[in-house]
Design a protein around this motif. Structure first.
Motif: not given
Length: 241
Positions: A66-72
């Motif tokens: 999920v953190v990767e999907a949010v990104g920056d």
């Protein structure tokens, strides 16, 4: 760039209705759930502003997806809606322990892990955290499920106190009896439905959109001065306290 929201348990019921409401408000929405086929149907219903991540949020390694999907991107709204009433209690102590841990994993650990992982991404100021609780937290009747949902109330008070100086709000929405969800999973009888409706002052069951509208208020201009609160949406079946 559009505002961004993450909704866990976003494939059905309250989560799907909330994700659809946020998409209608112009958010890009990431829905999270354990079942890819359910998420795919929800994406068709919500529309092109939604995307999905398949993850079991009680597993720290899967939360990372999920953190990767949010990104920056800055995260404007986090709705922790994942959770379930986990059945299967037995009389032996190891069975009791497994039953309680399963309910806490499903309802508390999922929210704590996802929130902790996404805290660095939350917009400062202006971010919003919503935790979905239950009427069972205030009147009991659900054993470990009631206790797990009540734990979210204490957790949100800490979040509100810790994040207020950053301009981030944190609140609980506590639904009463809501139809059109998977919560009862075939366990609801006509008699049980009638009893729950009769327990409300409005004499009707709640709908997922009723809960989504409470979230709309909390994350909109009208809720900008509301934090650390338990918002009851139960038709008057449990009075405010």
């Amino acid at each position: 760039m559009s505002r961004l929201a993450v909704v866990s348990g976003g494939g059905t019921g309250i989560g799907r209705a909330t994700a659809g409401m946020l998409a209608g408000e112009g958010y890009d929405v990431i829905i999270v759930g354990r079942r890819p086929e359910v998420l795919a149907r929800a994406l068709d219903w919500i529309g092109p502003q939604a995307s999905a991540v398949t993850a079991d949020l009680s597993d720290p390694a899967q939360v990372a997806t999920v953190v990767e999907a949010v990104g920056d991107r800055p995260l404007d709204v986090l709705v922790n809606n994942a959770g379930a009433y986990v059945t299967g209690a037995g009389a032996k102590l190891d069975e009791v322990a497994a039953h309680w841990r399963a309910n806490f994993d499903s309802n508390v650990v999922t929210a704590v892990l996802l929130t902790t992982a996404l805290l660095p991404s939350l917009r400062r100021p202006g971010g919003h955290i919503i935790l979905t609780s239950s009427i069972a937290a205030q009147r009991g009747g659900g054993g470990p499920y009631s206790a797990a949902k009540a734990a979210l109330h204490g957790y949100v008070l800490d979040l509100a106190a810790d994040l207020g100086q950053d301009g981030i709000t944190a609140n609980v929405v506590s639904p009463g009896y809501v139809t059109d969800s998977e919560f009862f999973a075939g366990r609801m009888t006509p008699e049980g439905h009638a009893k729950r409706v009769d327990a409300t002052l409005l004499k009707r069951a709640g709908e997922p959109d009723d809960i989504a509208e409470a979230v709309r208020w909390l994350v909109g201009p009208g809720g900008r001065y509301v934090t650390g609160q338990i918002i009851n949406v139960n038709g008057g079946s449990v009075l405010g306290r």
